[in-house]
Design an enzyme around this catalytic site. Structure first.
Site, PDB file in Angstrom:
ATOM      1  N   LYS A 122      19.688  47.493  -7.444  1.00  0.00           N
ATOM      2  CA  LYS A 122      19.375  46.244  -7.593  1.00  0.00           C
ATOM      3  C   LYS A 122      19.127  45.386  -6.566  1.00  0.00           C
ATOM      4  CE  LYS A 122      22.554  43.139  -6.881  1.00  0.00           C
ATOM      5  NZ  LYS A 122      22.829  42.090  -6.020  1.00  0.00           N
ATOM      6  N   ASP A 140      21.952  42.714 -12.208  1.00  0.00           N
ATOM      7  CA  ASP A 140      23.089  42.541 -11.406  1.00  0.00           C
ATOM      8  C   ASP A 140      24.343  42.306 -12.483  1.00  0.00           C
ATOM      9  OD1 ASP A 140      22.915  39.979 -12.608  1.00  0.00           O
ATOM     10  OD2 ASP A 140      22.744  38.725 -10.869  1.00  0.00           O
TER      11      ASP A 140
END
Length: 214
Positions: A122, A140
C-alpha cells in the site's frame, strides 16, 4: 463480474462531484519525505502525520540525516504517530538502505521498493502514484472496506484481489483519482462503525444494509 466497468465509471463521476478536492492529504516535498510520511501514516491519521512531520523534516533535511540521527531522538519526533519504536527503526533502516544500495535515490519500481524496511504494498502504491505518477492503485483500509460494501469484491477478498479488481474496472488514468475518491468516501461517509448511510452518495450501489460487513 458482479461490478461492471460502467458502474465503476458511474461511481467515479458521482464521487468526483461529492469530493472535488479529493487528493493526497499528506505533506512532503521529496521522494524520501513521501516514503517517511506514508510509513508514519500506518494506523494513524494524515492530520496527525502532518502535524508531526514539520519538526521531523526540519531536523532531518537529507536522507543522511535520517541515518545519523540518534534513534531515541527519532522516536521522540515520531512518537505522536503511534508505534513510534517500529516506525523510527524502519525509517532509519530504510534511509540506510536507500543510501547504500540505491545511491541515495528512492527506487521507482515495486520490486525494489518492496526491499525497503517497513514499506508495504500500500505504501509503495501511494508513493508511486503520488511522486512518480505511475499507474498504481493503493488499497488501504478505507478503500478495502468501501470496495466490499459496494460489492465490487467478495467480503473475503485479499488486499491484492481488491487492488487487481479495481485496476481491471478503471482505466489507468483513473487509478490515482479513484484511490482518493474511494478513500474519501470511507473516511467521511462509509465509516467502519456507524457509517453515514443516509447521506452516502453511493447508497444505491451498497449492500451494507443487506449484508453487514466490518
Amino acid at each position: 463480474m458482479k461490478f461492471t466497468k460502467q458502474k465503476a465509471k458511474e461511481i467515479v463521476e458521482i464521487l468526483k462531484n461529492t469530493y472535488p478536492d479529493a487528493t493526497c492529504s499528506l505533506d512532503f516535498s521529496t521522494p524520501f519525505e513521501a516514503v517517511v510520511a506514508v510509513v508514519l501514516s500506518a494506523q494513524c491519521t494524515d492530520e496527525r502525520v502532518n502535524k508531526t512531520t514539520p519538526a521531523l523534516f526540519a531536523r532531518c533535511k537529507s536522507i543522511q540525516d535520517f541515518v545519523d540521527i540518534d534513534i531515541k531522538e527519532l522516536e521522540s519526533l515520531v512518537h505522536p504517530c503511534g508505534f513510534y519504536r517500529n516506525k523510527a527503526a524502519n525509517i532509519k533502516a530504510c534511509a540506510k538502505k536507500v543510501l547504500e544500495e540505491f545511491g541515495g535515490k528512492v527506487p521507482s519500481t515495486m520490486e525494489k521498493l518492496l526491499t525497503l524496511p517497513g514499506v508495504g504494498r500500500k505504501t509503495i502504491n501511494v508513493f508511486l502514484s503520488e511522486f512518480y505518477n505511475e499507474p498504481a492503485f493503493a488499497v488501504d483500509t478505507h478503500v478495502e472496506r468501501v470496495s466490499k460494501r459496494l460489492d465490487i469484491v467478495n467480503n473475503d477478498a485479499s488486499v491484492i484481489q481488491v487492488e487487481n479488481t479495481l485496476m481491471s474496472l478503471m482505466p489507468e488514468e483513473n487509478y490515482h483519482m479513484g484511490h482518493h475518491l474511494l478513500l474519501f468516501l470511507g473516511r467521511y461517509h462509509c465509516l467502519s462503525r456507524n457509517p453515514k448511510c443516509d447521506g452516502c452518495p453511493l447508497k444505491k450501489y451498497c449492500i451494507y444494509d443487506k449484508k453487514p460487513l466490518n
